[in-house]
Scaffold this motif. Structure first.
Motif, mmCIF file in Angstrom:
data_model
loop_
_atom_site.group_PDB
_atom_site.id
_atom_site.type_symbol
_atom_site.label_atom_id
_atom_site.label_comp_id
_atom_site.label_asym_id
_atom_site.label_seq_id
_atom_site.Cartn_x
_atom_site.Cartn_y
_atom_site.Cartn_z
ATOM 1 N N CYS A 61 0.857 -1.190 0.000
ATOM 2 C CA CYS A 61 0.000 0.000 0.000
ATOM 3 C C CYS A 61 0.893 1.239 0.000
ATOM 4 O O CYS A 61 1.666 1.463 0.944
ATOM 5 C CB CYS A 61 -0.919 0.009 1.220
ATOM 6 S SG CYS A 61 -2.050 1.428 1.240
ATOM 7 N N LYS A 68 -0.777 4.012 10.972
ATOM 8 C CA LYS A 68 -1.040 4.774 12.183
ATOM 9 C C LYS A 68 0.281 5.086 12.870
ATOM 10 O O LYS A 68 1.311 4.479 12.588
ATOM 11 C CB LYS A 68 -1.937 3.973 13.121
ATOM 12 C CG LYS A 68 -3.313 3.649 12.527
ATOM 13 C CD LYS A 68 -4.115 2.786 13.484
ATOM 14 C CE LYS A 68 -5.472 2.416 12.857
ATOM 15 N NZ LYS A 68 -6.260 1.555 13.766
ATOM 16 N N GLU A 71 3.106 2.448 13.974
ATOM 17 C CA GLU A 71 3.083 1.204 13.208
ATOM 18 C C GLU A 71 4.354 1.075 12.384
ATOM 19 O O GLU A 71 4.869 2.048 11.836
ATOM 20 C CB GLU A 71 1.867 1.155 12.282
ATOM 21 C CG GLU A 71 0.585 0.744 12.957
ATOM 22 C CD GLU A 71 -0.519 0.448 11.956
ATOM 23 O OE1 GLU A 71 -1.031 -0.678 11.971
ATOM 24 O OE2 GLU A 71 -0.866 1.348 11.169
ATOM 25 N N ARG A 75 3.893 -3.123 7.948
ATOM 26 C CA ARG A 75 2.437 -3.238 7.904
ATOM 27 C C ARG A 75 1.867 -2.800 6.556
ATOM 28 O O ARG A 75 0.716 -3.054 6.247
ATOM 29 C CB ARG A 75 1.821 -2.392 9.023
ATOM 30 C CG ARG A 75 2.126 -2.908 10.425
ATOM 31 C CD ARG A 75 1.341 -4.159 10.725
ATOM 32 N NE ARG A 75 -0.059 -3.866 11.001
ATOM 33 C CZ ARG A 75 -1.048 -4.728 10.870
ATOM 34 N NH1 ARG A 75 -0.812 -5.935 10.423
ATOM 35 N NH2 ARG A 75 -2.291 -4.372 11.167
ATOM 36 N N ASP A 78 1.174 -6.662 2.834
ATOM 37 C CA ASP A 78 0.200 -7.662 3.278
ATOM 38 C C ASP A 78 -0.547 -8.152 2.040
ATOM 39 O O ASP A 78 -0.283 -7.696 0.922
ATOM 40 C CB ASP A 78 -0.765 -7.037 4.293
ATOM 41 C CG ASP A 78 -1.353 -8.077 5.244
ATOM 42 O OD1 ASP A 78 -1.347 -9.270 4.878
ATOM 43 O OD2 ASP A 78 -1.820 -7.694 6.331
ATOM 44 N N SER A 82 -6.318 -8.043 2.573
ATOM 45 C CA SER A 82 -6.123 -7.506 3.916
ATOM 46 C C SER A 82 -5.899 -5.993 3.866
ATOM 47 O O SER A 82 -6.395 -5.243 4.720
ATOM 48 C CB SER A 82 -4.951 -8.203 4.599
ATOM 49 O OG SER A 82 -4.763 -7.712 5.899
ATOM 50 N N LEU A 83 -5.140 -5.517 2.867
ATOM 51 C CA LEU A 83 -4.897 -4.080 2.736
ATOM 52 C C LEU A 83 -6.196 -3.321 2.468
ATOM 53 O O LEU A 83 -6.430 -2.246 3.030
ATOM 54 C CB LEU A 83 -3.887 -3.817 1.618
ATOM 55 C CG LEU A 83 -2.455 -4.325 1.859
ATOM 56 C CD1 LEU A 83 -1.595 -4.098 0.625
ATOM 57 C CD2 LEU A 83 -1.836 -3.619 3.078
ATOM 58 N N THR A 85 -9.158 -4.295 3.365
ATOM 59 C CA THR A 85 -9.942 -4.343 4.603
ATOM 60 C C THR A 85 -9.486 -3.267 5.581
ATOM 61 O O THR A 85 -10.301 -2.677 6.313
ATOM 62 C CB THR A 85 -9.808 -5.733 5.250
ATOM 63 O OG1 THR A 85 -10.249 -6.730 4.329
ATOM 64 C CG2 THR A 85 -10.625 -5.832 6.533
ATOM 65 N N ARG A 86 -8.206 -2.977 5.569
ATOM 66 C CA ARG A 86 -7.661 -1.974 6.492
ATOM 67 C C ARG A 86 -7.763 -0.551 5.933
ATOM 68 O O ARG A 86 -7.222 0.379 6.532
ATOM 69 C CB ARG A 86 -6.206 -2.312 6.810
ATOM 70 C CG ARG A 86 -6.072 -3.579 7.658
ATOM 71 C CD ARG A 86 -4.652 -4.127 7.650
ATOM 72 N NE ARG A 86 -3.685 -3.103 7.956
ATOM 73 C CZ ARG A 86 -2.391 -3.167 7.621
ATOM 74 N NH1 ARG A 86 -1.942 -4.195 6.935
ATOM 75 N NH2 ARG A 86 -1.575 -2.187 7.970
ATOM 76 N N CYS A 88 -6.992 0.617 2.573
ATOM 77 C CA CYS A 88 -6.164 1.057 1.451
ATOM 78 C C CYS A 88 -6.973 0.933 0.167
ATOM 79 O O CYS A 88 -7.536 -0.120 -0.144
ATOM 80 C CB CYS A 88 -4.889 0.216 1.361
ATOM 81 S SG CYS A 88 -3.711 0.822 0.127
#
Length: 783
Positions: A61, A68, A71, A75, A78, A82-83, A85-86, A88
């Motif tokens: 990403c 954050k 972090e 991180r 991924d 998953s990216l 979902t977080r 991106c």
């Protein structure tokens, strides 16, 4: 698809599961992948975009505000899912996919003007490291594909009868092969041995005529001679071969390897075309190998090049004989299939040689070569029925494996192998192969430039060209020097800051202390007691201060109020509080997980703890040896333990004399006799007994006579014998009664029949009564 190019984007990930690990104080996330080969692959988070793309299944990403505060950069690396979902956006995710481009993919064809036996012909792969990609390869032998056959013959003296046979076989060979294809060319070459001692005599007369007998005329020996290049002219073949004269040498082995090498590498002189190439080697003896030339003082290794002079002769006195490995490589490189036609005496040697040379077969030749035509046809059929697909020149780190589909019934159940292999393939039968390419993760390096290698079938000139390049570069299009996101103290690229020399941190927000020359020096203030882990592995170090994650706290994130021991899946068993990894237990509880009660109410019975046969630990009885149960109220193996005691007491009871001392087997227990037969749980011979433990800890043993019982063995035997006798008597009686009934019925039938018979007196007309005449010899009749 024709000659046009096409692109296929491959998706080889069949299952994903996320896990996390700790490495160097940073929590990393990795994904377990299962690719096309079913081999588990690991996607591990990486600190940079280029390193991330080297991890299978990972994406990066590049959004600058994705992380954050505190972090780690890892991180950003991924799985794409998953990216997203977080948070991106898809446009900010760098996740290049493997691509397959068909540069040339002509259909299979037997058209003489456009023969295509191998499909596809040219591919371009763009691969991710560690992510295997597959493609299909098809082969179908073209019907009527042209054949070039070069006949290589041993002209040593022992082959003189074979030469006479071969002179008349040219037309027959061509006619036989034309049953397979319409276009056949044939050539002829011969060999004897190197013209040097100890192979060929150097005496002038013997050198000019090396025949073993003066009754024959031989031509001088030679290593190899190309007598006739490949041609369709049968008459020319017969003429050239007919002009040949036998030769001779001193030793048994011949220079066959020299001849094979020259026939293979002298492409122009022999006249090989880009068709099916067959080299027929005939001999009645063995061969010289690399190193044998030293016997004649020839030390220079064979260079694998063409050395024929203008007359087609090869002077073998400069170079040693070729090695088996050299021949195998040269034949494979020139797509020549080798047929060994040798006599029975040499089969063993050539059978071993054939195993070392790919695309070669062996046939047994009659002493006069009369079966050579049939042998060539059978050998060609065997060569044609074996299909071997291999790769050549693959770059280091690229793993190539094959799955063969020789028949439609095999499907995808065949194993992965180092080459494709199909046997007993018939004419016009198509075979398919699945080929897998995978850039090895163990190498960990991307290809610096596009690499090429080839797939080819043994004995077939057509090849499949495969070009490979790796997807390792990140083109984020966001490079910005002295970026405001980096507090104007560094360069922004792919979402992360590369700080100037005097600044550190996620956004270059930390000014580097003068006494610290690097970020590693600042990190030492975040390590507890020289620990190798930053912030105890539970946080990130920002400007020399630990920023803890999750439930961790403390100057070094060393405390975790959620990491105490658990019991029954409850923190501190629910009987205490977790304080920095240690349980502080409530009253009446102790232990690392507060799982041990200090009370004794569950151990107490009849005023005693554990019946006096154990200790109370964590409000549970821990019994002494030979006792068990919640309150230690049961004796383990009571029958066996007190058998000796009961036996001793019984012996004393029945003895009228001196009594034995039973204190050793009985201890403090005094067994009690019970009058009359009893059925107690414990039994031994004629006695039965039982053992009981009283709440006060005392043990009671009662014993008595065992009720007598009938010996069942005799009952069973007697019953069996009686049953057999009874059944026998019953069978006899039934048989007798049935016979008696049968006899009576037959007799009654007889009587009834006699009553119905009417008898008549009838005289026989031929019968006459007998007449007896008696004469007295004394009596004389008077006149």
């Amino acid at each position: 698809m024709g000659n046009g190019s096409s692109v296929m984007r491959a998706n080889t990930i069949s299952s994903i599961s996320a896990v996390c690990l700790k490495e160097s104080g940073v929590i990393k996330y990795f994904t377990v992948l299962f690719g096309v080969s079913g081999i588990p692959q690991i996607c591990v988070s990486q600190p940079s975009c280029s390193a991330c793309l080297r991890s299978p299944g990972c994406a990066w990403c590049k959004h600058k505000d994705f992380l954050k505060s505190g972090e780690s950069t890892e991180r950003r690396c991924d799985t794409a899912e998953s990216l997203r979902t977080r948070g991106c956006e898809q446009t900010d995710i760098i996740n290049p996919q493997s691509e397959l481009v068909f540069l040339k993919n002509n259909e299979l064809s037997s058209d003489p003007d456009n023969v295509v036996q191998l499909k596809p012909q040219n591919l371009l792969f763009k691969l991710r490291v560690g992510v295997p990609q597959t493609f299909s390869v098809s082969f179908k032998r073209a019907e009527g594909y042209p054949i070039d056959l070069y006949y290589l013959m041993d002209l040593s003296f022992s082959m003189r009868d074979d030469l006479d046979t071969i002179k008349n076989l040219g037309q027959e060979i061509l006619s036989t092969l034309k049953n397979v294809t319409n276009k056949v060319r044939i050539g002829f070459g011969s060999f004897v041995d190197k013209v040097a001692l100890p192979y060929v005599s150097q005496v002038k007369d013997k050198k000019n005529n090396p025949c073993p007998s003066r009754l024959y005329t031989c031509q001088p020996a030679f290593s190899f001679q190309n007598i006739l290049g490949l041609t369709q002219d049968v008459a020319e073949f017969k003429t050239r071969v007919s002009n040949q004269i036998i030769s001779g040498n001193l030793d048994s082995p011949e220079s066959g390897f020299d001849a094979i090498m020259q026939a293979a590498v002298c492409q122009g002189v022999i006249g090989w075309n880009n068709v099916t190439r067959i080299l027929v080697y005939t001999s009645d003896d063995t061969f010289h190998i690399a190193g044998d030339g030293r016997l004649a003082g020839i030390f220079e290794p064979n260079d694998g090049k063409c050395h024929l002079n203008g007359s087609g002769f090869y002077d073998g006195t400069k170079y040693d004989y070729p090695s088996v490995g050299q021949l195998a490589r040269v034949l494979a490189a020139n797509n020549i299939q080798l047929i060994f036609a040798v006599t029975e005496d040499s089969v063993a040697a050539y059978k071993a040689l054939s195993k070392l040379i790919p695309q070669s077969v062996l046939g047994v030749l009659k002493n006069d070569s009369s079966n050579v035509v049939q042998l060539i046809l059978e050998a060609y059929s065997n060569l044609s029925s074996t299909i071997l697909l291999e790769h050549h020149g693959a770059p280091s780190g690229l793993d190539v494996t094959y799955r063969s589909h020789c028949t439609p019934a095999e499907g995808d159940n065949t194993p992965w192998q180092r080459r494709g292999e199909c046997m007993n393939v018939k004419l016009n039968q198509q075979v398919d192969f699945t080929v897998s390419l995978n850039i090895s993760m163990s190498e960990g390096e991307c290809l610096k430039e596009k690499k090429q290698f080839f797939l080819k079938l043994q004995g077939i000139s057509e090849t499949l060209k495969v070009s490979v390049e790796t997807l390792c570069d990140c083109d984020c299009h966001d490079r910005e020097q002295q970026s405001t996101h980096c507090n104007e103290k560094g360069t922004l690229n792919c979402g992360i800051c590369s700080c100037d020399e005097d600044h550190l941190g996620q956004r270059c927000e930390c000014e580097q202390p003068k006494d610290m020359i690097s970020a590693d020096s600042m990190d030492t203030t975040c390590r507890q007691d020289s620990s190798p882990l930053l912030c105890s592995g539970h946080g990130s170090c920002e400007c020399g201060i630990c920023v803890c994650q999750g439930t961790h706290r403390g100057d070094f994130c060393q405390c975790d109020d959620n990491s105490c021991d658990r019991h029954n899946n409850m923190l501190c068993s629910g009987n205490g509080q977790c304080d920095c990894g240690t349980c502080k237990c409530h009253a009446n509880y102790t232990g690392s997980a507060c799982d041990c009660s200090t009370l004794t109410d569950q151990c107490r019975t009849a005023g005693k703890l554990c019946n006096g046969q154990g200790t109370c630990q964590c409000n549970q009885c821990q019994c002494n040896n030979d006792f068990f149960g919640m309150s230690c109220s049961k004796i383990a193996n009571a029958c066996a333990k007190f058998l000796a005691c009961v036996t001793c007491e019984l012996a004393n009871k029945e003895s009228d004399g001196l009594k034995s001392n039973c204190s050793r087997p009985c201890g403090s227990v005094k067994p009690t006799w019970v009058e009359g037969p009893q059925e107690f749980p414990c039994r031994e011979d004629t006695i039965s007994y039982k053992v009981e433990l009283f709440p006060d800890g005392n043990i009671l043993v009662l014993y008595a006579d065992l009720p007598r019982s009938v010996d069942k063995t005799y009952v069973i035997i007697g019953s069996s014998v009686s049953s057999i006798i009874f059944i026998g008597i019953a069978v006899i009686l039934i048989s007798w009664l049935m016979l008696e009934f049968h006899y009576r019925r037959e007799y009654a039938s007889f009587l009834k029949a006699t009553e119905t018979v009417v008898w008549k007196n009838i005289e026989n007309p031929l019968f006459q009564d007998a007449t007896t005449i008696v004469m007295n010899p004394i009596h004389i009749q008077e006149d």
